[in-house]
Design an enzyme around this catalytic site. Structure first.
Site, PDB file in Angstrom:
ATOM      1  N   CYS A  48      -4.075  59.753  12.000  1.00 14.45           N
ATOM      2  CA  CYS A  48      -5.013  59.246  11.010  1.00 14.45           C
ATOM      3  C   CYS A  48      -6.418  59.752  11.344  1.00 14.45           C
ATOM      4  CB  CYS A  48      -4.982  57.720  11.004  1.00 14.45           C
ATOM      5  SG  CYS A  48      -6.182  56.962   9.884  1.00 14.45           S
ATOM      6  N   CYS A  66       3.802  71.217  -3.769  1.00  9.72           N
ATOM      7  CA  CYS A  66       3.035  70.273  -4.588  1.00  9.72           C
ATOM      8  C   CYS A  66       1.524  70.424  -4.401  1.00  9.72           C
ATOM      9  CB  CYS A  66       3.455  68.833  -4.297  1.00  9.72           C
ATOM     10  SG  CYS A  66       2.944  68.208  -2.683  1.00  9.72           S
ATOM     11  N   CYS A  97      -2.418  53.951   6.419  1.00  9.19           N
ATOM     12  CA  CYS A  97      -2.275  53.843   7.867  1.00  9.19           C
ATOM     13  C   CYS A  97      -2.096  52.367   8.198  1.00  9.19           C
ATOM     14  CB  CYS A  97      -3.514  54.400   8.558  1.00  9.19           C
ATOM     15  SG  CYS A  97      -3.539  54.114  10.344  1.00  9.19           S
ATOM     16  N   HIS A 103      -6.257  54.916   3.219  1.00 12.31           N
ATOM     17  CA  HIS A 103      -5.390  55.578   2.248  1.00 12.31           C
ATOM     18  C   HIS A 103      -5.051  56.987   2.752  1.00 12.31           C
ATOM     19  CE1 HIS A 103      -3.874  56.907  -1.659  1.00 12.31           C
ATOM     20  NE2 HIS A 103      -4.626  57.985  -1.519  1.00 12.31           N
ATOM     21  N   HIS A 106       0.587  59.289  -1.172  1.00 17.29           N
ATOM     22  CA  HIS A 106       1.681  58.563  -1.819  1.00 17.29           C
ATOM     23  C   HIS A 106       3.016  59.118  -1.336  1.00 17.29           C
ATOM     24  CE1 HIS A 106      -1.660  57.617  -4.528  1.00 17.29           C
ATOM     25  NE2 HIS A 106      -0.962  56.521  -4.822  1.00 17.29           N
ATOM     26  N   ASP A 110      11.459  62.274  -4.144  1.00 16.96           N
ATOM     27  CA  ASP A 110      11.893  63.587  -4.632  1.00 16.96           C
ATOM     28  C   ASP A 110      11.824  64.668  -3.549  1.00 16.96           C
ATOM     29  OD1 ASP A 110       9.165  63.951  -4.404  1.00 16.96           O
ATOM     30  OD2 ASP A 110       8.829  64.379  -6.520  1.00 16.96           O
ATOM     31  N   ARG A 119       9.319  62.334  -0.003  1.00 17.30           N
ATOM     32  CA  ARG A 119       8.210  63.288   0.122  1.00 17.30           C
ATOM     33  C   ARG A 119       6.931  62.484   0.284  1.00 17.30           C
ATOM     34  NH1 ARG A 119       4.643  65.405  -3.934  1.00 17.30           N
ATOM     35  NH2 ARG A 119       6.032  64.516  -5.512  1.00 17.30           N
ATOM     36  N   CYS A 121       3.444  62.693   0.402  1.00 16.58           N
ATOM     37  CA  CYS A 121       2.448  63.652  -0.082  1.00 16.58           C
ATOM     38  C   CYS A 121       1.079  63.171   0.414  1.00 16.58           C
ATOM     39  CB  CYS A 121       2.532  63.681  -1.603  1.00 16.58           C
ATOM     40  SG  CYS A 121       1.485  64.892  -2.377  1.00 16.58           S
TER      41      CYS A 121
END
Length: 133
Positions: A48, A66, A97, A103, A106, A110, A119, A121
């Site tokens: 983090c 992505c 975290c 933050h 997400h 998929d 995943r 991301c």
């Protein structure tokens, strides 16, 4: 929820860049294909960027095409906190975290071809990377 690391916005602003603060503390998103960790391929540990907590091993990183660094699992299930996110008119799962509540990005179901099917991301700005020696 109480976190092990809790600071005021002023304290976070003093420690983070404005871009990091926008992502980590205000749940922003960096632009796709711009993060410096997107193409990182060395072995190592992702932590983090706000509190240094261990989050992802490089062996779980994969190219999901992505535009953000993607991982199929965290270092431990309790390393991240998963929260429902209904913003932007859609249902998503936010990843924070678990140590400081920052933050990270997400998680989506998929991650085709990965051991977990997930995943994660993540924003490069939310992570620090330490290569293995």
């Amino acid at each position: 929820m109480g976190y092990d690391v809790e600071k005021t916005d002023e304290e976070w602003r003093a420690e983070l860049t404005p871009e990091q603060f926008a992502v980590l503390r205000e749940a922003g998103t960096e632009r796709a294909w711009t993060g410096e960790l997107l193409d990182e391929e060395r072995a190592g540990l992702y932590t983090c960027a706000a509190c240094g907590a261990e989050l992802f091993q490089s062996g779980t990183k994969f190219d999901s095409h992505c535009g953000w660094p993607s991982f199929y699992e965290s270092v431990r299930p309790d390393a991240v906190q998963l929260l429902d996110d209904d913003s932007l008119g859609m249902r998503r799962t936010e990843v924070r975290c678990a140590r400081c509540g920052s933050h990270l990005g997400h998680v989506f179901p998929d991650g085709f071809g990965t051991p977990t099917g997930d995943r994660y991301c993540m924003n490069s700005l939310s992570l620090d990377f330490t290569p293995s020696e």
